[in-house]
Design a protein around this motif. Structure first.
Motif, PDB file in Angstrom:
ATOM      1  N   ALA A  69      21.383  -6.751  27.260  1.00  0.00           N
ATOM      2  CA  ALA A  69      20.014  -7.157  27.595  1.00  0.00           C
ATOM      3  C   ALA A  69      18.958  -6.361  26.828  1.00  0.00           C
ATOM      4  O   ALA A  69      18.032  -6.931  26.245  1.00  0.00           O
ATOM      5  CB  ALA A  69      19.783  -7.032  29.100  1.00  0.00           C
ATOM      6  N   GLU A  70      19.075  -5.053  26.829  1.00  0.00           N
ATOM      7  CA  GLU A  70      18.064  -4.233  26.150  1.00  0.00           C
ATOM      8  C   GLU A  70      18.120  -4.407  24.636  1.00  0.00           C
ATOM      9  O   GLU A  70      17.092  -4.384  23.958  1.00  0.00           O
ATOM     10  CB  GLU A  70      18.255  -2.771  26.531  1.00  0.00           C
ATOM     11  CG  GLU A  70      17.939  -2.492  27.993  1.00  0.00           C
ATOM     12  CD  GLU A  70      18.233  -1.047  28.386  1.00  0.00           C
ATOM     13  OE1 GLU A  70      17.378  -0.187  28.115  1.00  0.00           O
ATOM     14  OE2 GLU A  70      19.319  -0.795  28.961  1.00  0.00           O
ATOM     15  N   ALA A  71      19.329  -4.627  24.104  1.00  0.00           N
ATOM     16  CA  ALA A  71      19.477  -4.785  22.655  1.00  0.00           C
ATOM     17  C   ALA A  71      18.847  -6.079  22.156  1.00  0.00           C
ATOM     18  O   ALA A  71      18.529  -6.196  20.963  1.00  0.00           O
ATOM     19  CB  ALA A  71      20.954  -4.745  22.277  1.00  0.00           C
ATOM     20  N   ARG A  72      18.617  -7.053  23.056  1.00  0.00           N
ATOM     21  CA  ARG A  72      18.087  -8.350  22.634  1.00  0.00           C
ATOM     22  C   ARG A  72      16.590  -8.495  22.891  1.00  0.00           C
ATOM     23  O   ARG A  72      16.033  -9.583  22.757  1.00  0.00           O
ATOM     24  CB  ARG A  72      18.846  -9.481  23.333  1.00  0.00           C
ATOM     25  CG  ARG A  72      20.330  -9.514  23.009  1.00  0.00           C
ATOM     26  CD  ARG A  72      21.007 -10.739  23.602  1.00  0.00           C
ATOM     27  NE  ARG A  72      20.550 -11.973  22.961  1.00  0.00           N
ATOM     28  CZ  ARG A  72      20.950 -13.201  23.321  1.00  0.00           C
ATOM     29  NH1 ARG A  72      21.833 -13.327  24.311  1.00  0.00           N
ATOM     30  NH2 ARG A  72      20.507 -14.280  22.710  1.00  0.00           N
ATOM     31  N   ILE A  73      15.914  -7.410  23.249  1.00  0.00           N
ATOM     32  CA  ILE A  73      14.491  -7.494  23.560  1.00  0.00           C
ATOM     33  C   ILE A  73      13.660  -7.942  22.365  1.00  0.00           C
ATOM     34  O   ILE A  73      12.756  -8.769  22.493  1.00  0.00           O
ATOM     35  CB  ILE A  73      13.965  -6.136  24.111  1.00  0.00           C
ATOM     36  CG1 ILE A  73      12.487  -6.238  24.511  1.00  0.00           C
ATOM     37  CG2 ILE A  73      14.184  -5.018  23.113  1.00  0.00           C
ATOM     38  CD1 ILE A  73      12.221  -7.129  25.683  1.00  0.00           C
ATOM     39  N   ASP A  74      13.963  -7.442  21.167  1.00  0.00           N
ATOM     40  CA  ASP A  74      13.195  -7.850  19.990  1.00  0.00           C
ATOM     41  C   ASP A  74      13.423  -9.326  19.670  1.00  0.00           C
ATOM     42  O   ASP A  74      12.510 -10.019  19.209  1.00  0.00           O
ATOM     43  CB  ASP A  74      13.566  -6.986  18.788  1.00  0.00           C
ATOM     44  CG  ASP A  74      13.052  -5.553  18.918  1.00  0.00           C
ATOM     45  OD1 ASP A  74      12.076  -5.351  19.667  1.00  0.00           O
ATOM     46  OD2 ASP A  74      13.640  -4.649  18.291  1.00  0.00           O
ATOM     47  N   GLU A  75      14.622  -9.798  19.901  1.00  0.00           N
ATOM     48  CA  GLU A  75      14.913 -11.225  19.705  1.00  0.00           C
ATOM     49  C   GLU A  75      14.033 -12.078  20.614  1.00  0.00           C
ATOM     50  O   GLU A  75      13.444 -13.079  20.183  1.00  0.00           O
ATOM     51  CB  GLU A  75      16.386 -11.484  19.982  1.00  0.00           C
ATOM     52  CG  GLU A  75      16.785 -12.939  19.917  1.00  0.00           C
ATOM     53  CD  GLU A  75      18.216 -13.180  20.378  1.00  0.00           C
ATOM     54  OE1 GLU A  75      18.593 -14.365  20.510  1.00  0.00           O
ATOM     55  OE2 GLU A  75      18.946 -12.191  20.633  1.00  0.00           O
ATOM     56  N   MET A  76      13.931 -11.679  21.874  1.00  0.00           N
ATOM     57  CA  MET A  76      13.107 -12.445  22.807  1.00  0.00           C
ATOM     58  C   MET A  76      11.634 -12.354  22.448  1.00  0.00           C
ATOM     59  O   MET A  76      10.899 -13.354  22.522  1.00  0.00           O
ATOM     60  CB  MET A  76      13.347 -11.946  24.230  1.00  0.00           C
ATOM     61  CG  MET A  76      12.535 -12.694  25.284  1.00  0.00           C
ATOM     62  SD  MET A  76      12.898 -14.469  25.327  1.00  0.00           S
ATOM     63  CE  MET A  76      14.438 -14.460  26.265  1.00  0.00           C
ATOM     64  N   ARG A  77      11.170 -11.185  22.064  1.00  0.00           N
ATOM     65  CA  ARG A  77       9.766 -11.061  21.658  1.00  0.00           C
ATOM     66  C   ARG A  77       9.450 -11.955  20.476  1.00  0.00           C
ATOM     67  O   ARG A  77       8.366 -12.537  20.379  1.00  0.00           O
ATOM     68  CB  ARG A  77       9.452  -9.602  21.336  1.00  0.00           C
ATOM     69  CG  ARG A  77       9.329  -8.713  22.578  1.00  0.00           C
ATOM     70  CD  ARG A  77       9.212  -7.252  22.238  1.00  0.00           C
ATOM     71  NE  ARG A  77       8.989  -6.440  23.442  1.00  0.00           N
ATOM     72  CZ  ARG A  77       9.209  -5.137  23.505  1.00  0.00           C
ATOM     73  NH1 ARG A  77       9.678  -4.478  22.436  1.00  0.00           N
ATOM     74  NH2 ARG A  77       8.987  -4.483  24.638  1.00  0.00           N
ATOM     75  N   GLY A  78      10.403 -12.073  19.557  1.00  0.00           N
ATOM     76  CA  GLY A  78      10.200 -12.971  18.428  1.00  0.00           C
ATOM     77  C   GLY A  78      10.079 -14.419  18.871  1.00  0.00           C
ATOM     78  O   GLY A  78       9.268 -15.181  18.322  1.00  0.00           O
ATOM     79  N   LEU A  79      10.868 -14.811  19.871  1.00  0.00           N
ATOM     80  CA  LEU A  79      10.801 -16.179  20.381  1.00  0.00           C
ATOM     81  C   LEU A  79       9.475 -16.459  21.078  1.00  0.00           C
ATOM     82  O   LEU A  79       9.009 -17.606  21.109  1.00  0.00           O
ATOM     83  CB  LEU A  79      11.953 -16.434  21.356  1.00  0.00           C
ATOM     84  CG  LEU A  79      13.355 -16.462  20.753  1.00  0.00           C
ATOM     85  CD1 LEU A  79      14.406 -16.565  21.854  1.00  0.00           C
ATOM     86  CD2 LEU A  79      13.499 -17.622  19.779  1.00  0.00           C
ATOM     87  N   ALA A  86      16.764 -21.500  22.716  1.00  0.00           N
ATOM     88  CA  ALA A  86      16.931 -20.671  21.528  1.00  0.00           C
ATOM     89  C   ALA A  86      17.650 -19.378  21.862  1.00  0.00           C
ATOM     90  O   ALA A  86      18.508 -18.905  21.096  1.00  0.00           O
ATOM     91  CB  ALA A  86      15.564 -20.374  20.908  1.00  0.00           C
ATOM     92  N   PHE A  87      17.350 -18.794  23.008  1.00  0.00           N
ATOM     93  CA  PHE A  87      17.974 -17.533  23.414  1.00  0.00           C
ATOM     94  C   PHE A  87      19.463 -17.737  23.712  1.00  0.00           C
ATOM     95  O   PHE A  87      20.293 -16.899  23.353  1.00  0.00           O
ATOM     96  CB  PHE A  87      17.258 -16.981  24.640  1.00  0.00           C
ATOM     97  CG  PHE A  87      17.711 -15.604  25.051  1.00  0.00           C
ATOM     98  CD1 PHE A  87      17.361 -14.490  24.309  1.00  0.00           C
ATOM     99  CD2 PHE A  87      18.490 -15.433  26.179  1.00  0.00           C
ATOM    100  CE1 PHE A  87      17.786 -13.216  24.676  1.00  0.00           C
ATOM    101  CE2 PHE A  87      18.916 -14.170  26.564  1.00  0.00           C
ATOM    102  CZ  PHE A  87      18.567 -13.061  25.807  1.00  0.00           C
ATOM    103  N   ARG A  88      19.809 -18.848  24.358  1.00  0.00           N
ATOM    104  CA  ARG A  88      21.196 -19.137  24.682  1.00  0.00           C
ATOM    105  C   ARG A  88      21.973 -19.670  23.490  1.00  0.00           C
ATOM    106  O   ARG A  88      23.205 -19.621  23.469  1.00  0.00           O
ATOM    107  CB  ARG A  88      21.279 -20.161  25.816  1.00  0.00           C
ATOM    108  CG  ARG A  88      20.757 -19.693  27.161  1.00  0.00           C
ATOM    109  CD  ARG A  88      20.901 -20.804  28.195  1.00  0.00           C
ATOM    110  NE  ARG A  88      22.319 -21.165  28.399  1.00  0.00           N
ATOM    111  CZ  ARG A  88      22.756 -22.407  28.515  1.00  0.00           C
ATOM    112  NH1 ARG A  88      21.914 -23.424  28.429  1.00  0.00           N
ATOM    113  NH2 ARG A  88      24.034 -22.630  28.709  1.00  0.00           N
ATOM    114  N   GLY A  89      21.259 -20.244  22.520  1.00  0.00           N
ATOM    115  CA  GLY A  89      21.939 -20.836  21.378  1.00  0.00           C
ATOM    116  C   GLY A  89      22.514 -22.207  21.668  1.00  0.00           C
ATOM    117  O   GLY A  89      23.355 -22.710  20.925  1.00  0.00           O
ATOM    118  N   THR A  90      22.039 -22.838  22.730  1.00  0.00           N
ATOM    119  CA  THR A  90      22.478 -24.179  23.095  1.00  0.00           C
ATOM    120  C   THR A  90      21.377 -24.854  23.904  1.00  0.00           C
ATOM    121  O   THR A  90      20.533 -24.187  24.503  1.00  0.00           O
ATOM    122  CB  THR A  90      23.785 -24.137  23.916  1.00  0.00           C
ATOM    123  OG1 THR A  90      24.264 -25.460  24.118  1.00  0.00           O
ATOM    124  CG2 THR A  90      23.570 -23.459  25.257  1.00  0.00           C
TER     125      THR A  90
END
Length: 287
Positions: free
Chosen positions: A226-236, A275-279
């Protein structure tokens, strides 16, 4: 006991009757998923009263989908829905709702919705019900309890729409008590409660609440990454069609959306979560 205005009173007379026995809706759903031969299947399904579940076809290799249906067409004061969901070790599933649940006005008692979730080791569950629509003078108490293994994954979205802007509706009064509790590996890691009552329109207009907006949603992602994907979510969230923000800590991520109308909220949730789930989101979201 409450007063029921009779047709003769509406015509100007003063005749009253009383009715203490309104029909109430009850619904129970107990759904369990297990893994067998590398494939997740519904190992347990109990449905009673207003709650039913359907399993639409999904692409081979994807997690099974369960769609919850409330045959009562909504909930009102005194109604009670009890949903229990379990995913055994390694199982994966997506659970959604057929439509936006409508919460109608209450004469006295609140409608009650309880959700209990148990996630085994390595299980992955996406809880993706469509937003609820909260009508004027509605009363709702909802509580979600999640108990999960240390390496399980829980993705959930819970939205609320206060009156349908396209229909010219608004919510002046009522009460909402919405609470979420998450326990991971035996430890309580998250408590989130949103509670408002009485003059709802004035509360929602506050700058610290919704600034007059009528729709909101909270997305929670609890997982080892969860914490490692924070930048991914902010980008979305960049260029989002409505105000949104996200934070991550202690192995979980929490995102908030606020929108002027339900259409914008739903469209944005579909874009970001897919986009976050990839599906893609469950098809019921786009019907």
């Amino acid at each position: 006991m409450f007063d029921v205005i009779s047709p003769s009173e509406r015509a100007g007379e003063t005749v009253r009757t009383t009715d203490a026995s309104l029909q109430r809706s009850r619904g129970t759903l107990d759904l369990g998923f297990s893994l067998r031969g590398g494939v997740t299947y519904a190992a347990r399904m109990f449905q009673q009263g207003a709650l039913k579940v359907r399993f639409p076809n999904v692409v081979r290799g994807h997690a099974p989908e369960a769609v919850i249906v409330n045959t009562a067409g909504g909930i009102a004061g005194g109604d009670w829905l009890d949903i229990r969901l379990q995913a055994d070790a390694g199982a994966g599933a997506v659970v959604s709702s057929q439509a936006c649940e409508k919460v109608y006005r209450s004469l006295s008692d609140p409608a009650l919705v309880s959700v209990h979730v148990t996630l085994g080791e390595g299980s992955q569950v996406a809880w993706l019900p469509q937003p609820m629509i909260f009508f004027d003078r509605a009363r709702l108490k909802r509580e979600t309890q999640v108990t999960m293994a240390a390496d399980a994954t829980w993705l959930s979205v819970e939205g609320m729409v206060f009156g349908r802007a396209a229909m010219g509706e608004s919510v002046a009064t009522g009460s909402l008590d919405d609470a979420c509790f998450i326990r991971r590996d035996g430890r309580l890691i998250h408590i989130d409660r949103f509670s408002i009552g009485d003059d709802i329109s004035a509360i929602l207009a506050r700058g610290t609440v919704l600034r007059g907006a009528c729709a909101m949603a909270t997305t929670r992602y609890v997982a080892p990454d969860a914490e490692a994907r924070i930048d991914e979510m902010r980008g979305l969230l960049e260029g989002s069609a409505c105000p949104a923000a996200v934070s991550a800590w202690d192995g979980m991520m929490v995102m908030r959306h606020v929108a002027e109308e339900s259409y914008v909220l739903n469209k944005e949730l579909m874009r970001v979560i897919a986009a976050f789930r990839g599906t893609a989101m469950p098809r019921v979201w786009s019907i």
